[in-house]
Design a protein around this motif. Structure first.
Motif, PDB file in Angstrom:
ATOM      1  N   VAL A 290      37.147  37.224  44.549  1.00 15.67           N
ATOM      2  CA  VAL A 290      37.652  36.182  43.668  1.00 15.67           C
ATOM      3  C   VAL A 290      37.533  36.681  42.240  1.00 15.67           C
ATOM      4  CG1 VAL A 290      37.238  33.873  42.745  1.00 15.67           C
ATOM      5  CG2 VAL A 290      37.087  34.278  45.209  1.00 15.67           C
ATOM      6  N   VAL A 291      38.663  36.771  41.543  1.00 15.81           N
ATOM      7  CA  VAL A 291      38.664  37.243  40.156  1.00 15.81           C
ATOM      8  C   VAL A 291      38.498  36.033  39.238  1.00 15.81           C
ATOM      9  CG1 VAL A 291      39.920  38.515  38.388  1.00 15.81           C
ATOM     10  CG2 VAL A 291      40.157  39.161  40.800  1.00 15.81           C
ATOM     11  N   ALA A 292      37.423  36.034  38.461  1.00 17.67           N
ATOM     12  CA  ALA A 292      37.079  34.900  37.601  1.00 17.67           C
ATOM     13  C   ALA A 292      37.642  35.114  36.207  1.00 17.67           C
ATOM     14  CB  ALA A 292      35.567  34.726  37.551  1.00 17.67           C
ATOM     15  N   GLU A 293      38.617  34.298  35.831  1.00 16.17           N
ATOM     16  CA  GLU A 293      39.193  34.381  34.488  1.00 16.17           C
ATOM     17  C   GLU A 293      38.212  33.821  33.467  1.00 16.17           C
ATOM     18  OE1 GLU A 293      43.012  32.634  31.933  1.00 16.17           O
ATOM     19  OE2 GLU A 293      42.914  32.342  34.110  1.00 16.17           O
ATOM     20  N   PRO A 294      38.026  34.474  32.330  1.00 14.14           N
ATOM     21  CA  PRO A 294      37.118  33.946  31.304  1.00 14.14           C
ATOM     22  C   PRO A 294      37.502  32.538  30.881  1.00 14.14           C
ATOM     23  CG  PRO A 294      37.792  36.192  30.779  1.00 14.14           C
ATOM     24  CD  PRO A 294      38.638  35.762  31.927  1.00 14.14           C
ATOM     25  N   ALA A 322      33.648  39.072  37.933  1.00 11.38           N
ATOM     26  CA  ALA A 322      33.508  38.275  36.717  1.00 11.38           C
ATOM     27  C   ALA A 322      33.924  39.093  35.502  1.00 11.38           C
ATOM     28  CB  ALA A 322      32.066  37.803  36.569  1.00 11.38           C
ATOM     29  N   VAL A 323      34.854  38.565  34.730  1.00 12.20           N
ATOM     30  CA  VAL A 323      35.344  39.221  33.526  1.00 12.20           C
ATOM     31  C   VAL A 323      34.657  38.571  32.329  1.00 12.20           C
ATOM     32  CG1 VAL A 323      37.373  39.812  32.143  1.00 12.20           C
ATOM     33  CG2 VAL A 323      37.554  39.657  34.644  1.00 12.20           C
ATOM     34  N   VAL A 339      28.275  39.943  43.080  1.00 19.96           N
ATOM     35  CA  VAL A 339      29.008  39.824  41.823  1.00 19.96           C
ATOM     36  C   VAL A 339      29.320  41.219  41.306  1.00 19.96           C
ATOM     37  CG1 VAL A 339      28.932  39.031  39.421  1.00 19.96           C
ATOM     38  CG2 VAL A 339      27.915  37.628  41.233  1.00 19.96           C
ATOM     39  N   VAL A 340      30.545  41.397  40.842  1.00 22.70           N
ATOM     40  CA  VAL A 340      30.941  42.612  40.139  1.00 22.70           C
ATOM     41  C   VAL A 340      31.223  42.221  38.697  1.00 22.70           C
ATOM     42  CG1 VAL A 340      32.680  44.431  39.927  1.00 22.70           C
ATOM     43  CG2 VAL A 340      31.876  43.728  42.192  1.00 22.70           C
ATOM     44  N   ALA A 341      30.500  42.786  37.768  1.00 24.71           N
ATOM     45  CA  ALA A 341      30.638  42.445  36.352  1.00 24.71           C
ATOM     46  C   ALA A 341      31.589  43.422  35.682  1.00 24.71           C
ATOM     47  CB  ALA A 341      29.273  42.477  35.677  1.00 24.71           C
TER      48      ALA A 341
END
Length: 592
Positions: A290-294, A322-323, A339-341
């Motif tokens: 899941v790509v988290a938009e800022p 997480a971006v 989580v991938v930061a």
């Protein structure tokens, strides 16, 4: 400047109609897509101002020649019809590949400085072709351009976002998608289109573009069963004095459960179906990313909660990418196992490149992104780079036979189709506000966090970013009050009082946002947002198809209009035939 404009032929919106809850398509004429009309008009204007040329290209059947004739009659130098039975069954990726191939052929004569496309098509609403094309061409991209200036080979663009504005600078050559209000639209009557000489239209077949594959063979998605969603409204149009009608309307709203316990402005309470505990899948387990938009915490929470349920049938781990800033423990309660930061950049093309590299090394089973302008560009670029199947603007997800199934709407949700990807990596953007907001799992140890360093190419510079509105609140609201141009903006205070009583968000028709009376992020309809509140109150709205199709998901529709023949009374549950100036204060008193 040499400019290429890409256009699409779509059904005429004004001729679409809901008949007994079904979308009528038979006998509907075709026309140039509304967003594409702006692209043509802007392309012609820029070409004239620079002493250059404007070529308009469309991919479609022979009948699509009509939109090219319209573009040429408007002032384009040439129309190019890319048409061949081999293109049948093209999804957005196959379409982007064919258009890139056509631009490659046309670019042999002289390279293009600028490629313009419409922000999205009103029949599919994916917004994917533009960023996919930009990725295939290796060019920078700016979405939903509302104003632009070009000087010394640099584009200064003011772009609409989902909840405000931002200003970008990017070098030519570039691909830009045009907002609906960028300029006056290209429109030419039938006789003017018919007068265009045949030699102004060039034709390209599949063989002219190369060996392919093209069409269905080049598509990474497959459309399964299509359902036309029936919405049967009660159409109870009341009579009597305003006091009598309001009394009966409030009584019916309570009977239907549309009012009672007044919801808060934050929208529905979290779904009682809580996010289940983490299952601790092994390192070799499949991954749902899941790509988290800022700045989109609610949307990220929706996606993570749904990802857990999608991951369960295939025993997959849920990874949040997480971006920018994030709280790992919070992401864990929402559903992330790891989580991938991603650091170093939040610009779409740079995030897409980092995500593409990560996907290449981890081969995720699925990647989910928000259906925002940001998410659409990131997803489109990654899909084009990986050759991955991408379903845009999904409103539901599931798993069948070990594959991700995405329910994709068209025309604001009048119909939905089950779309699956044939590629190893399955991708989808999901419309914000349509997934349940599940109760978080209890906080435990923070998920493992891995670092991912993004690389800034420096092609696209964000000069400034203005947050004008919170569109997520509208999409998640359990009550919405919408105004048409029959309500003067100086009288919005009265409408706001009704919103306060209902705990509702304020929305508007396209004509209201066209006039600048409300932000575009508050527009509901076929070129705006689709909403699904428990109660939708239409005040001073005519009720045309292109607006009402955006509220098909509403539980109960209450319409207030002084015209007994207003179209809105044919697509509402309860209708009050009276002046809203009298009705709204009465509703406030009755519901307060």
């Amino acid at each position: 400047m040499r400019i290429a404009v890409l256009v699409k032929q779509v059904p005429v919106v004004e001729e679409m109609a809901l008949v007994d809850g079904r979308l009528r398509r038979q006998g509907v004429d075709l026309e140039m897509n509304a967003y594409c009309r702006r692209a043509v008009a802007e392309g012609v204007e820029l070409a004239r101002a620079s002493g250059g040329s404007c070529v308009v290209v469309t991919l479609g059947p022979p009948s699509a020649e009509d939109v090219l004739r319209e573009a040429v009659a408007w002032g384009a130098d040439e129309g190019v019809l890319v048409s061949d039975p081999a293109f049948a069954g093209s999804d957005t990726l196959a379409t982007a590949r064919a258009l890139a191939g056509a631009l490659g052929v046309l670019g042999r004569e002289a390279p293009f400085d600028l490629v313009l496309v419409g922000r999205n098509s009103i029949d599919a609403d994916t917004g994917q072709v533009g960023p996919e094309l930009a990725e295939l061409l290796g060019l920078p991209f700016a979405a939903s351009v509302r104003a632009l200036e070009i000087e010394a080979g640099v584009v200064a663009a003011r772009c609409e976002t989902d909840d405000g504005w931002r200003s970008l600078r990017l070098p030519l050559p570039a691909v830009l998608s045009t907002a609906e209000r960028l300029t006056d639209p290209c429109k030419v009557p039938p006789d003017g289109r018919a007068a265009v000489p045949g030699d102004r239209i060039r034709r390209l077949a599949a063989a002219d573009l190369g060996a392919g594959p093209w069409g269905a063979a080049a598509s990474a998605t497959v459309v399964g069963p299509v359902r036309v969603l029936e919405v049967v409204r009660r159409r109870e149009v009341l009579a009597g004095s305003p006091v009598e009608q309001v009394g009966r309307a409030v009584e019916r709203l309570r009977e239907l459960g549309a009012v009672g316990g007044v919801p808060g402005l934050e929208g529905p309470e979290p779904d009682t179906d809580a996010v289940p505990p983490p299952v601790q899948p092994g390192e070799e387990a499949p991954v749902v990313a899941v790509v988290a938009e800022p700045g989109r915490d609610r949307t990220t929470r929706e996606l993570l909660g749904e990802a857990v349920h999608v991951a369960a049938p295939v025993s997959a781990a849920v990874v949040a990418i997480a971006v920018g800033g994030f709280d790992a423990t919070e992401l864990g309660t929402w559903g992330a196992d790891r989580v991938v930061a991603l650091s170093g950049t939040a610009v779409e093309e740079d995030v897409a490149e980092a995500l593409r590299a990560w996907c290449g090394g981890h081969s995720p089973w699925a990647v989910l992104l928000p259906g925002t302008l940001w998410g659409r560009e990131v997803a489109g670029r990654v899909a084009a780079a990986l050759g991955a199947g991408l379903t845009g603007d999904a409103v539901g997800l599931g798993v069948e036979d070990g594959r991700l199934v995405c329910w994709k709407p068209a025309f604001g949700g009048s119909s939905v189709a089950a779309v699956t990807a044939t590629s190893a990596v399955q991708m989808a953007t999901v419309r914000p506000g349509v997934l349940p907001l599940r109760a978080p799992r209890p906080a435990g140890a923070a998920p493992e966090v891995a670092a991912l360093e993004g690389r800034t190419r420096g092609r696209v510079t964000v000069v400034d970013h203005t947050h004008e509105d919170e569109v997520g609140a509208l999409l998640a609201a359990s009550a919405v009050v919408a105004v048409g141009q029959g309500v003067d903006p100086e009288e919005y205070d009265a409408i706001e009082r009704l919103c306060k009583v209902l705990g509702a968000e304020l929305a508007a028709s396209r004509k209201v946002t066209d006039k600048g009376w409300m932000p575009r992020g508050r527009q509901v309809g076929i070129t705006g947002h689709s909403v699904a509140p428990a109660l939708y109150v239409a005040v001073g709205l005519s009720g045309k198809f292109n607006h009402m199709v955006g509220v098909r998901g509403a539980g109960v529709v209450l319409a207030v209009n002084s015209d007994p023949d207003a179209v809105v009374f044919g697509c509402c549950d309860i209708g009050i035939v009276a002046d809203w100036h009298e009705v709204v204060p009465l509703l406030v008193d009755a519901l307060g």
